[in-house]
Scaffold this motif. Structure first.
Motif, mmCIF file in Angstrom:
data_model
loop_
_atom_site.group_PDB
_atom_site.id
_atom_site.type_symbol
_atom_site.label_atom_id
_atom_site.label_comp_id
_atom_site.label_asym_id
_atom_site.label_seq_id
_atom_site.Cartn_x
_atom_site.Cartn_y
_atom_site.Cartn_z
ATOM 1 N N MET A 118 0.819 -1.205 0.000
ATOM 2 C CA MET A 118 0.000 0.000 0.000
ATOM 3 C C MET A 118 0.855 1.258 0.000
ATOM 4 O O MET A 118 0.565 2.226 -0.712
ATOM 5 C CB MET A 118 -0.953 -0.005 1.188
ATOM 6 C CG MET A 118 -1.858 1.216 1.276
ATOM 7 S SD MET A 118 -2.978 1.382 -0.140
ATOM 8 C CE MET A 118 -4.160 0.081 0.238
ATOM 9 N N LEU A 119 1.923 1.269 0.788
ATOM 10 C CA LEU A 119 2.761 2.465 0.846
ATOM 11 C C LEU A 119 3.341 2.785 -0.525
ATOM 12 O O LEU A 119 3.324 3.946 -0.961
ATOM 13 C CB LEU A 119 3.883 2.276 1.869
ATOM 14 C CG LEU A 119 4.876 3.435 1.989
ATOM 15 C CD1 LEU A 119 4.161 4.733 2.376
ATOM 16 C CD2 LEU A 119 5.962 3.102 3.020
ATOM 17 N N ARG A 120 3.848 1.786 -1.219
ATOM 18 C CA ARG A 120 4.404 2.022 -2.559
ATOM 19 C C ARG A 120 3.313 2.510 -3.509
ATOM 20 O O ARG A 120 3.539 3.418 -4.316
ATOM 21 C CB ARG A 120 5.048 0.742 -3.073
ATOM 22 C CG ARG A 120 5.508 0.816 -4.539
ATOM 23 C CD ARG A 120 6.479 1.971 -4.771
ATOM 24 N NE ARG A 120 7.706 1.773 -4.029
ATOM 25 C CZ ARG A 120 8.738 1.058 -4.492
ATOM 26 N NH1 ARG A 120 8.682 0.480 -5.676
ATOM 27 N NH2 ARG A 120 9.824 0.958 -3.765
ATOM 28 N N ARG A 133 6.881 14.338 -5.104
ATOM 29 C CA ARG A 133 7.951 13.385 -4.777
ATOM 30 C C ARG A 133 7.927 13.117 -3.287
ATOM 31 O O ARG A 133 7.908 14.042 -2.470
ATOM 32 C CB ARG A 133 9.310 13.960 -5.188
ATOM 33 C CG ARG A 133 10.469 12.976 -4.991
ATOM 34 C CD ARG A 133 11.685 13.464 -5.743
ATOM 35 N NE ARG A 133 12.187 14.716 -5.186
ATOM 36 C CZ ARG A 133 13.142 14.779 -4.248
ATOM 37 N NH1 ARG A 133 13.675 13.662 -3.780
ATOM 38 N NH2 ARG A 133 13.554 15.938 -3.809
ATOM 39 N N VAL A 134 7.923 11.841 -2.942
ATOM 40 C CA VAL A 134 7.888 11.435 -1.540
ATOM 41 C C VAL A 134 9.284 10.996 -1.126
ATOM 42 O O VAL A 134 9.878 10.109 -1.733
ATOM 43 C CB VAL A 134 6.875 10.301 -1.300
ATOM 44 C CG1 VAL A 134 6.871 9.895 0.177
ATOM 45 C CG2 VAL A 134 5.482 10.717 -1.745
ATOM 46 N N GLU A 135 9.792 11.647 -0.102
ATOM 47 C CA GLU A 135 11.111 11.335 0.433
ATOM 48 C C GLU A 135 10.940 10.818 1.859
ATOM 49 O O GLU A 135 10.335 11.480 2.704
ATOM 50 C CB GLU A 135 11.990 12.585 0.441
ATOM 51 C CG GLU A 135 13.392 12.373 0.961
ATOM 52 C CD GLU A 135 14.295 11.666 -0.036
ATOM 53 O OE1 GLU A 135 15.311 11.101 0.378
ATOM 54 O OE2 GLU A 135 13.966 11.689 -1.245
ATOM 55 N N ILE A 136 11.454 9.634 2.111
ATOM 56 C CA ILE A 136 11.416 9.077 3.465
ATOM 57 C C ILE A 136 12.801 9.236 4.057
ATOM 58 O O ILE A 136 13.754 8.573 3.651
ATOM 59 C CB ILE A 136 10.980 7.599 3.459
ATOM 60 C CG1 ILE A 136 9.577 7.469 2.864
ATOM 61 C CG2 ILE A 136 11.019 7.027 4.878
ATOM 62 C CD1 ILE A 136 9.082 6.043 2.743
ATOM 63 N N PRO A 164 9.102 11.254 8.092
ATOM 64 C CA PRO A 164 10.177 10.837 9.002
ATOM 65 C C PRO A 164 10.511 9.358 8.844
ATOM 66 O O PRO A 164 9.623 8.503 8.854
ATOM 67 C CB PRO A 164 9.594 11.132 10.388
ATOM 68 C CG PRO A 164 8.551 12.170 10.159
ATOM 69 C CD PRO A 164 7.966 11.852 8.813
ATOM 70 N N GLU A 165 11.771 9.048 8.702
ATOM 71 C CA GLU A 165 12.201 7.690 8.413
ATOM 72 C C GLU A 165 11.983 6.721 9.577
ATOM 73 O O GLU A 165 11.974 5.507 9.378
ATOM 74 C CB GLU A 165 13.674 7.692 8.029
ATOM 75 C CG GLU A 165 14.590 8.238 9.123
ATOM 76 C CD GLU A 165 16.010 8.464 8.632
ATOM 77 O OE1 GLU A 165 16.314 8.048 7.494
ATOM 78 O OE2 GLU A 165 16.805 9.052 9.383
ATOM 79 N N PHE A 166 11.827 7.245 10.787
ATOM 80 C CA PHE A 166 11.690 6.362 11.949
ATOM 81 C C PHE A 166 10.275 5.831 12.131
ATOM 82 O O PHE A 166 10.036 4.951 12.955
ATOM 83 C CB PHE A 166 12.117 7.097 13.230
ATOM 84 C CG PHE A 166 11.260 8.277 13.566
ATOM 85 C CD1 PHE A 166 10.091 8.137 14.294
ATOM 86 C CD2 PHE A 166 11.625 9.540 13.134
ATOM 87 C CE1 PHE A 166 9.307 9.236 14.589
ATOM 88 C CE2 PHE A 166 10.850 10.639 13.430
ATOM 89 C CZ PHE A 166 9.690 10.494 14.156
ATOM 90 N N LEU A 167 9.303 6.348 11.377
ATOM 91 C CA LEU A 167 7.926 5.919 11.559
ATOM 92 C C LEU A 167 7.706 4.503 11.026
ATOM 93 O O LEU A 167 8.291 4.114 10.008
ATOM 94 C CB LEU A 167 6.971 6.874 10.838
ATOM 95 C CG LEU A 167 6.828 8.282 11.407
ATOM 96 C CD1 LEU A 167 5.866 9.093 10.555
ATOM 97 C CD2 LEU A 167 6.354 8.242 12.850
ATOM 98 N N PRO A 168 6.843 3.707 11.673
ATOM 99 C CA PRO A 168 6.488 2.385 11.130
ATOM 100 C C PRO A 168 5.695 2.540 9.839
ATOM 101 O O PRO A 168 5.104 3.593 9.568
ATOM 102 C CB PRO A 168 5.649 1.760 12.244
ATOM 103 C CG PRO A 168 5.135 2.911 13.047
ATOM 104 C CD PRO A 168 6.171 3.989 12.960
ATOM 105 N N LEU A 172 3.568 5.694 7.969
ATOM 106 C CA LEU A 172 4.006 6.292 6.707
ATOM 107 C C LEU A 172 2.885 6.252 5.676
ATOM 108 O O LEU A 172 2.625 7.247 4.975
ATOM 109 C CB LEU A 172 5.242 5.562 6.180
ATOM 110 C CG LEU A 172 6.525 5.704 7.007
ATOM 111 C CD1 LEU A 172 7.598 4.759 6.466
ATOM 112 C CD2 LEU A 172 7.030 7.145 6.975
ATOM 113 N N ALA A 173 2.205 5.105 5.581
ATOM 114 C CA ALA A 173 1.098 4.985 4.625
ATOM 115 C C ALA A 173 -0.035 5.942 4.988
ATOM 116 O O ALA A 173 -0.651 6.555 4.107
ATOM 117 C CB ALA A 173 0.593 3.543 4.597
#
Length: 418
Positions: A118-120, A133-136, A164-168, A172-173
């Motif tokens: 789903m996130l992708r 553009r989505v940047e993690i 934020p890269e630390f989120l599960p 993120l989704a």
């Protein structure tokens, strides 16, 4: 006398507030008394208004007495805060927004968002359909202080969404889905915000955020499939999380929104508190009273959930007027974002009238028939008439004659299951 009320701004403002609250309570009480064909939804809404304004009235009277005794010279009850305004609006709508449901369902159907990945799928949609553009990664320039929490950022000029890269992955989704809502359904959000007639820019900003979150929940947990799964799994939160790839808090909140006419789910209440007992989210949907001002009853299991992390705890609770509720609670620990940053810990509470308990897996093993054996709880110490409670922190509010101010029973208008 009258001259003192006129010259003292504190008393003058309090006098106006007192008259306003009395007028509101009396007006809505007369509507309920004199109108025979009032709808169930309007009756429930009016009872809620009476209950909330009675609570404000009780606190105002207590503080006026404190002023007279020189215990509280300043700071009487003011206007609703932005969160209170938004919360009242959600309750007036039964936390259900059909136009947002439709918008989310249309996008999901058109894009075929289903299953794993789903996130992708969401980030690809943002890129291909909206040029976002989505940047993690770390937001900003990476120069946050150790105490600061990196936040989601969207730059309208560069059309970049930084998560934020630390989120599960469920978080993120959810944030990606919320951004889709802002880009596709802003006009819908603004219509609802205009309808709410909120009193400040902060309240309108908060309402927009809440509606964006609502869209995200509707996109990730579409109404009919989610409701079918909730019934099939008997509202098992962990299994619903696994099936839809969402967090426990997201699932609990989504369950409160299932009030589509002709296809409604169980009426639920929802709240979120921190370890100090502050209520940061609330929705009175089951008929239970969640205090809007002051602390919540210490006997509610949402407090004891902090002692049992990573577990879902349930109990049968009984209010002073005799109503029974199945209450469910669990802790949620938010990611810290890195070493040296404090974690945020919350407890979330969900519950329903005891009549709906068989629809919940959490009722198995509990005695839902014998309310005499249920945990006695109240709204909060100021509004609870239980004299024999060992955990009472404050005396109940008193009228001049010494009789306790009773909170109106909002459960009378809650529709019972067939």
């Amino acid at each position: 006398g009258r001259q003192q009320l006129t010259e003292d701004p504190l008393l003058s403002a309090s006098s106006h507030e007192l008259r306003t609250l009395l007028t509101t309570v009396r007006s809505f009480s007369e509507i309920l008394q004199d109108t025979d064909d009032i709808s169930e939804q309007d009756r429930n809404r009016f009872l809620g208004i009476i209950a909330d304004e009675s609570e404000r009235l009780a606190i105002l009277v207590e503080r006026l007495i404190a002023v007279a005794e020189d215990d509280e010279p300043t700071g009487l009850l003011g206007a609703n805060s932005p969160p209170d305004e938004v919360s009242l609006y959600l309750e007036a709508h039964a936390n259900h927004f059909p136009e947002i449901e439709d918008a989310a369902e249309n996008i999901r159907a058109a894009e075929g968002f289903e299953g794993d990945g789903m996130l992708r799928a969401l980030t690809d949609y943002l890129s291909e359909r909206h040029g976002v553009r989505v940047e993690i990664g770390p937001p900003g320039d990476g120069a946050e202080t150790a105490a600061a929490m990196p936040q989601t950022q969207y730059d309208e000029d560069t059309r970049q969404l930084t998560l934020p890269e630390f989120l599960p992955r469920p978080s993120l989704a959810f944030k990606a889905a919320r951004q889709i809502g802002y880009l596709t359904s802003e006009a819908v959000f603004q219509r609802y915000i205009s309808e709410a007639r909120l009193g400040s820019p902060e309240a309108r900003r908060l309402c927009r955020e809440v509606l964006g979150n609502y869209f995200a929940g509707a996109l990730l947990m579409p109404y009919a499939p989610f409701q079918d799964a909730a019934q099939e799994l008997r509202h098992d939160i962990e299994r619903l999380c696994a099936r839809f790839g969402t967090s426990a808090e997201q699932v609990c909140h989504r369950l409160t929104t299932l009030q589509r006419p002709g296809a409604a789910g169980v009426p639920l209440h929802f709240l979120r508190i921190d370890i100090a007992g502050n209520i940061s989210k609330r929705f009175d949907g089951s008929g239970i009273r969640i205090p809007r001002y002051g602390g919540i009853c210490p006997r509610w299991n949402v407090h004891s959930a902090f002692m049992r992390p990573n577990e879902t705890v349930a109990e049968v609770a009984r209010m002073p007027q005799g109503q029974g509720f199945l209450t469910i609670a669990r802790t949620e620990i938010k990611p810290s974002g890195g070493h040296g940053r404090p974690r945020s810990t919350f407890a979330i509470g969900l519950g329903c009238d005891i009549a709906y308990a068989p629809r919940f897996v959490y009722a198995d093993g509990l005695d839902t028939e014998n309310l005499d054996a249920a945990t006695p709880v109240g709204v909060g110490c100021r509004l609870c008439e239980r004299d024999d409670c060992a955990q009472r922190a404050f005396p109940a509010l008193l009228t001049g004659a010494g009789a306790r101010i009773q909170s109106p029973d909002r459960t009378a208008a809650v529709k019972r299951p067939a």
